[in-house]
Design an enzyme around this catalytic site. Sequence first.
Site, mmCIF file in Angstrom:
data_model
loop_
_atom_site.group_PDB
_atom_site.id
_atom_site.type_symbol
_atom_site.label_atom_id
_atom_site.label_comp_id
_atom_site.label_asym_id
_atom_site.label_seq_id
_atom_site.Cartn_x
_atom_site.Cartn_y
_atom_site.Cartn_z
ATOM 1 N N LYS A 96 0.840 -1.198 0.000
ATOM 2 C CA LYS A 96 0.000 0.000 0.000
ATOM 3 C C LYS A 96 0.877 1.249 0.000
ATOM 4 O O LYS A 96 1.809 1.363 0.801
ATOM 5 C CB LYS A 96 -0.899 0.005 1.230
ATOM 6 C CG LYS A 96 -1.809 1.199 1.351
ATOM 7 C CD LYS A 96 -2.675 1.025 2.598
ATOM 8 C CE LYS A 96 -3.588 2.189 2.833
ATOM 9 N NZ LYS A 96 -4.390 2.006 4.050
ATOM 10 N N SER A 140 -2.635 2.010 -17.516
ATOM 11 C CA SER A 140 -1.700 1.744 -16.429
ATOM 12 C C SER A 140 -1.518 2.936 -15.507
ATOM 13 O O SER A 140 -2.123 3.986 -15.681
ATOM 14 C CB SER A 140 -0.329 1.313 -16.953
ATOM 15 O OG SER A 140 0.321 2.417 -17.552
ATOM 16 N N TYR A 144 -2.464 -1.760 -14.027
ATOM 17 C CA TYR A 144 -1.174 -2.387 -13.764
ATOM 18 C C TYR A 144 -0.102 -1.310 -13.676
ATOM 19 O O TYR A 144 -0.288 -0.184 -14.128
ATOM 20 C CB TYR A 144 -0.828 -3.420 -14.849
ATOM 21 C CG TYR A 144 -0.665 -2.808 -16.222
ATOM 22 C CD1 TYR A 144 0.587 -2.421 -16.680
ATOM 23 C CD2 TYR A 144 -1.764 -2.604 -17.042
ATOM 24 C CE1 TYR A 144 0.742 -1.845 -17.928
ATOM 25 C CE2 TYR A 144 -1.626 -2.024 -18.295
ATOM 26 C CZ TYR A 144 -0.371 -1.653 -18.731
ATOM 27 O OH TYR A 144 -0.224 -1.067 -19.969
#
Length: 113
Positions: free
Chosen positions: A9, A25, A58
């Site tokens: 995180k 992305s 991603y």
Amino acid sequence: MLLQILKSKIHRVTVTEANLDYIGSITIDEALMDASNIYEGERVQVVDNTNGARLETYVIKGKRGSGCICINGAAAHLVGVGDTVIIMSYALMTPEEAKAFKPSVVFPQANKL
């Protein structure tokens, strides 16, 4: 049974760029990736604290030390420059693994460590 557990995180980081003319992305400063244990190509969830938007994409590696957090492609319609976001990734684990696992959590200041 496998559980999906928080692995990594980056908490409350500022978006520095938004690029609609890209295939998708999120680009993240390599130093932030290393500190949070997030890999290039890894699937991440992005939560926008500024407007409530949530998306999955991603990761692309950004220049180390740049502080870059760039939302690319269609997601740039949801998240803009200056927004504060949380970036998270998850891992599949057995219940036994999950009990002992500690996620990598980074609290960057001004997008730097």
